[in-house]
Design a protein around this motif. Structure first.
Motif, mmCIF file in Angstrom:
data_model
loop_
_atom_site.group_PDB
_atom_site.id
_atom_site.type_symbol
_atom_site.label_atom_id
_atom_site.label_comp_id
_atom_site.label_asym_id
_atom_site.label_seq_id
_atom_site.Cartn_x
_atom_site.Cartn_y
_atom_site.Cartn_z
ATOM 1 N N GLN A 29 20.034 40.525 -19.382
ATOM 2 C CA GLN A 29 20.079 40.708 -17.914
ATOM 3 C C GLN A 29 20.949 42.035 -18.115
ATOM 4 O O GLN A 29 22.098 42.140 -18.931
ATOM 5 N N PRO A 32 26.508 43.408 -15.028
ATOM 6 C CA PRO A 32 26.847 43.595 -13.517
ATOM 7 C C PRO A 32 27.273 44.919 -13.016
ATOM 8 O O PRO A 32 28.055 45.503 -13.694
ATOM 9 N N ARG A 33 27.027 45.436 -11.682
ATOM 10 C CA ARG A 33 27.573 46.673 -11.334
ATOM 11 C C ARG A 33 28.474 46.194 -10.257
ATOM 12 O O ARG A 33 28.230 45.493 -9.408
ATOM 13 N N TYR A 34 29.694 46.775 -10.285
ATOM 14 C CA TYR A 34 30.906 46.252 -9.670
ATOM 15 C C TYR A 34 31.168 47.400 -8.206
ATOM 16 O O TYR A 34 31.324 48.542 -8.521
ATOM 17 N N ASP A 67 28.783 50.124 -19.803
ATOM 18 C CA ASP A 67 28.530 49.435 -18.234
ATOM 19 C C ASP A 67 28.911 50.495 -17.122
ATOM 20 O O ASP A 67 29.519 51.955 -17.317
ATOM 21 N N HIS A 147 22.181 46.917 -6.243
ATOM 22 C CA HIS A 147 22.481 45.533 -6.588
ATOM 23 C C HIS A 147 23.750 45.366 -7.363
ATOM 24 O O HIS A 147 24.166 44.586 -8.148
ATOM 25 N N TYR A 148 24.874 46.162 -6.627
ATOM 26 C CA TYR A 148 26.225 45.994 -6.878
ATOM 27 C C TYR A 148 26.530 44.647 -6.313
ATOM 28 O O TYR A 148 26.104 44.218 -5.370
ATOM 29 N N VAL A 149 27.758 44.178 -7.024
ATOM 30 C CA VAL A 149 28.325 42.832 -6.392
ATOM 31 C C VAL A 149 29.886 43.399 -6.241
ATOM 32 O O VAL A 149 30.252 44.138 -6.918
#
Length: 151
Positions: A29, A32-34, A67, A147-149
């Motif tokens: 995976q 994550p992108r923040y 990242d 698809h950032y969170v």
């Protein structure tokens, strides 16, 4: 005879599937992108979020260059604290933001629409801060298309 042949073919097909799964590495995976969630638009909130990003970096849970930097889309009064005329008042905050930007931990952008509404020129921004045409639209784009969170 038919049932034995069918059973044999069925078992062979399962064996091939298992072998193929072992040969193809599982896709990892992506990290994550923040996106920093800025709600009250205060200097204290901005400082808290930048400090949180710094803690993430210091903990080793964030790898600069690998990242994706934490996105900060500023479109409120918190952006004013980073302007060069306010540097002496907010030196620690601006230095933290600049340091994290330099290490590619954060990427800070300010809304042009907000700046124009406040009669502020882009030249007042330090060089490590970019602009976006409309902050809320950029946040939506990052969340929906990239698809950032929220951070």
């Amino acid at each position: 005879m038919v049932s034995r042949s069918f059973l044999f073919l069925f078992l062979v097909s399962i064996a091939f599937k298992l072998q193929a799964q072992m040969l193809i590495p599982a896709q990892e995976q992506p990290p994550p992108r923040y996106l920093a969630r800025i709600e009250v638009h205060t200097i204290a909130e901005l400082n808290k979020l930048l400090t949180r990003a710094e803690q993430l970096f210091n903990s080793g849970n964030f790898n600069p260059g690998i990242d994706t930097p934490v996105a900060f889309i500023l479109h409120g009064s918190e952006a004013r604290s980073l302007l060069t005329p306010h540097y002496l008042q907010n030196k620690e905050l601006v230095d933290l933001a600049a340091r994290l930007s330099a290490f590619k931990v954060v990427e800070i952008k300010v809304c042009k629409t907000w700046m124009e509404g406040q009669s502020l020129d882009e030249e007042l921004l330090p060089p490590f801060i970019a602009t976006v045409p409309f902050g809320p639209a950029e946040e939506r784009r990052l969340m929906q298309k990239q698809h950032y969170v929220y951070f």
